[in-house]
Design an enzyme around this catalytic site. Structure first.
Site, mmCIF file in Angstrom:
data_model
loop_
_atom_site.group_PDB
_atom_site.id
_atom_site.type_symbol
_atom_site.label_atom_id
_atom_site.label_comp_id
_atom_site.label_asym_id
_atom_site.label_seq_id
_atom_site.Cartn_x
_atom_site.Cartn_y
_atom_site.Cartn_z
ATOM 1 N N GLU A 50 48.345 20.051 40.741
ATOM 2 C CA GLU A 50 47.265 19.093 41.014
ATOM 3 C C GLU A 50 46.690 18.530 39.713
ATOM 4 O O GLU A 50 46.483 17.323 39.567
ATOM 5 C CB GLU A 50 46.130 19.773 41.798
ATOM 6 C CG GLU A 50 46.496 20.204 43.204
ATOM 7 C CD GLU A 50 47.058 21.626 43.276
ATOM 8 O OE1 GLU A 50 47.603 22.117 42.259
ATOM 9 O OE2 GLU A 50 46.961 22.234 44.352
ATOM 10 N N HIS A 90 20.330 22.980 60.306
ATOM 11 C CA HIS A 90 20.563 21.931 61.308
ATOM 12 C C HIS A 90 22.049 21.784 61.623
ATOM 13 O O HIS A 90 22.477 20.765 62.159
ATOM 14 C CB HIS A 90 19.985 20.605 60.809
ATOM 15 C CG HIS A 90 18.491 20.686 60.674
ATOM 16 N ND1 HIS A 90 17.640 20.419 61.716
ATOM 17 C CD2 HIS A 90 17.711 21.082 59.641
ATOM 18 C CE1 HIS A 90 16.387 20.610 61.317
ATOM 19 N NE2 HIS A 90 16.405 21.014 60.069
ATOM 20 N N LYS A 119 52.772 27.544 47.030
ATOM 21 C CA LYS A 119 53.184 26.684 45.903
ATOM 22 C C LYS A 119 54.705 26.537 45.891
ATOM 23 O O LYS A 119 55.236 25.438 45.725
ATOM 24 C CB LYS A 119 52.762 27.329 44.569
ATOM 25 C CG LYS A 119 51.319 27.138 44.186
ATOM 26 C CD LYS A 119 51.127 27.666 42.758
ATOM 27 C CE LYS A 119 49.669 27.921 42.436
ATOM 28 N NZ LYS A 119 49.475 28.613 41.164
ATOM 29 N N GLY A 173 41.014 33.006 35.968
ATOM 30 C CA GLY A 173 40.604 31.634 36.276
ATOM 31 C C GLY A 173 39.228 31.570 36.921
ATOM 32 O O GLY A 173 38.379 30.768 36.522
ATOM 33 N N ARG A 174 38.976 32.427 37.905
ATOM 34 C CA ARG A 174 37.696 32.358 38.625
ATOM 35 C C ARG A 174 36.551 33.011 37.848
ATOM 36 O O ARG A 174 35.428 33.073 38.341
ATOM 37 C CB ARG A 174 37.844 32.966 40.021
ATOM 38 C CG ARG A 174 38.461 34.349 40.055
ATOM 39 C CD ARG A 174 38.898 34.732 41.465
ATOM 40 N NE ARG A 174 39.614 35.991 41.527
ATOM 41 C CZ ARG A 174 40.929 36.118 41.339
ATOM 42 N NH1 ARG A 174 41.661 35.061 41.053
ATOM 43 N NH2 ARG A 174 41.503 37.313 41.433
ATOM 44 N N LYS A 211 43.971 26.657 32.793
ATOM 45 C CA LYS A 211 44.343 27.870 32.050
ATOM 46 C C LYS A 211 45.827 27.812 31.674
ATOM 47 O O LYS A 211 46.202 28.049 30.550
ATOM 48 C CB LYS A 211 44.036 29.098 32.905
ATOM 49 C CG LYS A 211 44.365 30.410 32.237
ATOM 50 C CD LYS A 211 43.917 31.585 33.084
ATOM 51 C CE LYS A 211 44.480 32.886 32.509
ATOM 52 N NZ LYS A 211 44.109 34.078 33.269
ATOM 53 N N GLU A 250 39.351 35.052 46.637
ATOM 54 C CA GLU A 250 40.575 35.128 45.833
ATOM 55 C C GLU A 250 40.652 36.502 45.149
ATOM 56 O O GLU A 250 41.736 37.035 44.911
ATOM 57 C CB GLU A 250 40.626 33.990 44.795
ATOM 58 C CG GLU A 250 42.031 33.725 44.269
ATOM 59 C CD GLU A 250 42.144 32.473 43.395
ATOM 60 O OE1 GLU A 250 41.744 32.522 42.222
ATOM 61 O OE2 GLU A 250 42.641 31.439 43.886
HETATM 62 O O1 F6P Z 1 44.539 29.012 42.980
HETATM 63 C C1 F6P Z 1 45.287 29.735 42.064
HETATM 64 C C2 F6P Z 1 44.802 29.540 40.667
HETATM 65 O O2 F6P Z 1 45.677 30.203 39.815
HETATM 66 C C3 F6P Z 1 43.365 29.989 40.425
HETATM 67 O O3 F6P Z 1 43.249 31.348 40.239
HETATM 68 C C4 F6P Z 1 43.008 29.171 39.238
HETATM 69 O O4 F6P Z 1 41.640 29.171 39.031
HETATM 70 C C5 F6P Z 1 43.583 27.841 39.641
HETATM 71 O O5 F6P Z 1 44.794 28.164 40.292
HETATM 72 C C6 F6P Z 1 43.803 26.857 38.537
HETATM 73 O O6 F6P Z 1 44.718 27.305 37.587
HETATM 74 P P1 F6P Z 1 44.830 26.650 36.154
HETATM 75 O O7 F6P Z 1 43.510 26.827 35.470
HETATM 76 O O8 F6P Z 1 45.929 27.391 35.451
HETATM 77 O O9 F6P Z 1 45.158 25.202 36.319
#
Ligand code: F6P
Length: 562
Positions: free
Chosen positions: A207, A375, A531, A258-259, A201, A344
């Site tokens: 990452e 199990h 972060k 995002g979620r 987003k 979240e």
């Molecule tokens: O974990 C925090 C967060 O902002 C989530 O809400 C989101 O889905 C994720 O990081 C990834 O963010 P982005 O889509 O901006 O890379």
């Protein structure tokens, strides 16, 4: 600046909350499911609800008509309908970020939802692109690089809809900043046959940016030249994607959390896997659930009922977790997806005005596909000291029996003999396995409820018990308290339409409990501190500078460098 005053009463400020407390002490704490079923032969029908695509049996929960009555009063007093309508109207219900929350607009039919023009323009472009990729026989491997909401939705949906997937395309998901993740995925891939989707987003997430850079290096070092053809972005930050070298990007908007984003361009891997028609069906299923949530009376409104049950269990019974047990292998990643969706969203300790909450919010959500969970941790569910409500999900017709599954093979005459023979030969065995799966699912909720007394255990043979062990002692070990609650959700089949409805059901249920708790379910400040500290620790890991750090972090850092 003055503090905002709550627009709607918080649950604990209502008359219904006080009434629920009295009701809990009088009837709730000692409620016994077995007695409730014995008293009321119509309990199953009284406590089951049919929503679009999802039938829910709520009867094995610790509630009676009076509980439901008070919970519905609570919803009304908290202005649940008004809060829901404000979200659906596009008001900035995400107050700390000043944003609307309009994932429902992403699945509204053309011309019917807010922002319809922009939504359908991107959807059309994204689906056209997905179809091009599906038709492109040179592209065999699609790697989605994203994390959190930019990963978990597609990663959950793609295997769930495997029966509908284009089996000439392999979908891979990379999320972790641990390089082992991408290394394992890239091993064996051919750059000329690989498409990378950089899903973010913000297009700033550490990452994802790290993995995207590794992917681009891997691509160019192995002779890949056409980055524009082999990299695509799904993001609200098209300029950052362009700077990365990406020419094709599909956008979405800040009003998509995002979620809640799998319905947006973030769903591109799903569209590539199952095609435009099935992606549209996924959206349509979610829209059907949106309509149900928006218009069904509260007493028959399934997301509302599940959200109310969550409040009842969390704040009155004080259960701290809920386990999800999907009895369908395709839904194996659903618990992980729901962890982000619920924890979240509702893992908050202050209300919308910033006041600390005197009651619990999000339960811990966890689980595993049935029967595997049986199990592993079901022992604790049956005989542990904590009560964990369980949510079973069962699917009547298995995916391996769906006609669509062998559609591609059936389409080619030369392939049909082989596929037909295979299907015929194995159909009986597969059907038998599905019967076993369903019997296991039913048995678990039955066992949780019924339990077994020490007396019953005493009268049973236990061939594996230690010889000479006191039978009374053994009976204690072999007894089950029972009266452990569960909900069972039934789908006729796991299709794009029913899966869309199921996911939207969960979204609205999370909204319901969040609305009653008076929290903002749509921000996630809790991930920020880690972060920020990570960014400060990065150079220290390189330099070894531990000045000013607490002794534990300093000690660990030195050991990691040594
Ligand atoms: O974990 C925090 C967060 O902002 C989530 O809400 C989101 O889905 C994720 O990081 C990834 O963010 P982005 O889509 O901006 O890379």
């Amino acid at each position: 600046m003055s503090k905002p005053s709550p627009a709607y009463p918080r649950c604990d400020a209502t008359a219904a909350w006080a009434a629920l407390h009295g009701h809990f002490e009088a009837h709730g704490r000692a409620f016994d499911l077995r007695e409730a079923f014995a008293r009321d032969p119509a309990r199953f029908s009284a406590f089951s609800v049919q929503a679009p695509e999802v039938f829910a049996d709520l009867s094995k929960n610790l509630l009676d008509t009076a509980t439901l009555h008070f919970l519905l009063d609570l919803a009304r007093e908290c202005g649940l309908q008004a809060q829901r309508d404000a979200m659906l109207r596009g008001e900035p219900v995400n107050t700390t970020e000043g944003r609307a929350v309009l994932h429902t607009a992403l699945r509204a039919p053309r011309g019917r939802g807010l922002h319809s023009k922009e939504v359908h323009a991107v959807l059309d472009a994204m689906l056209t692109y997905a179809e091009q990729v599906r038709a492109d026989e040179d592209l065999t491997d699609i790697v989605n690089i994203g994390i959190g909401g930019s990963d978990l939705g597609p990663q959950m949906v793609v295997p769930a809809l495997d029966a509908f997937a284009h089996h000439g395309k392999r979908l891979h998901f990379v999320s972790n900043v641990d390089a082992s993740d991408i290394t394992a995925v890239l091993r064996g891939l051919d750059p000329q046959r690989t498409l990378f989707i950089i899903a973010s987003k913000t297009f700033t997430t550490q990452e994802t940016m790290a993995n995207a850079a590794v992917a681009r290096d891997w691509f160019t070092q192995r002779g890949g030249t056409d980055v524009a053809r082999h990299f695509v972005a799904t993001t609200t930050n098209a300029s950052a994607a362009a700077q990365f070298g990406i020419r094709t990007s599909f956008g979405f908007w800040d009003w998509v959390g995002g979620r809640y984003s799998l319905w947006s361009a973030i769903g591109l891997p799903i569209a590539i896997a199952v095609g435009a028609k099935n992606f549209q069906a996924l959206l349509a299923g979610a829209h059907a659930m949106d309509r149900h949530f928006a218009s069904a009376p509260l007493a028959q409104n399934l997301p509302v009922l599940l959200g109310l049950l969550d409040v009842w269990y969390r704040n009155f019974h004080r259960f701290t977790s809920r386990s999800v047990a999907p009895y369908h292998q395709g839904l194996a990643r659903l618990p992980a997806y729901l962890q982000q969706l619920e924890m979240e969203s509702n893992g908050k300790r202050v209300d919308k005005t910033g006041a600390a909450l005197p009651f619990g919010t999000s339960p811990v959500v966890w689980g595993e596909a049935g029967t595997n969970g049986q199990h592993a941790y079901f022992q604790m569910l049956h005989q542990g000291t904590d009560v964990v409500p369980v949510e079973f999900i069962a699917v009547k017709t298995p995916s391996h029996a769906q006609p669509e599954m062998h559609a591609e093979l059936q389409a080619g005459m030369h392939a049909v003999t082989h596929a037909g023979m295979y299907a015929h030969k194995h159909a009986d065995k597969h059907a038998n396995m599905h019967t076993q799966l369903l019997a296991n699912c039913l048995a678990q909720s039955q066992a949780l409820m019924q339990g077994k007394t020490a007396e019953q255990a005493l009268n049973e043979k236990a061939p594996t018990a230690a010889p000479g062990l006191d039978p009374q002692v053994l009976a204690q070990h072999r007894s089950f308290p029972g009266n452990r609650p569960s909900t069972t959700l039934l789908l006729d089949a796991l299709t794009p339409h029913s899966l869309g409805a199921l996911i939207a059901l969960y979204e609205h249920r999370v909204f319901t409990s969040g609305a009653l708790w008076g929290i903002n379910s749509f921000d996630q400040w809790g991930v920020e501190l880690g972060k920020a500290l990570c960014n400060q620790l990065l150079p220290r890991l390189a330099s070894g500078d531990t000045s000013g750090l607490d002794a534990s972090t300093a000690g660990l850092l030195q050991r990691l460098r040594g």
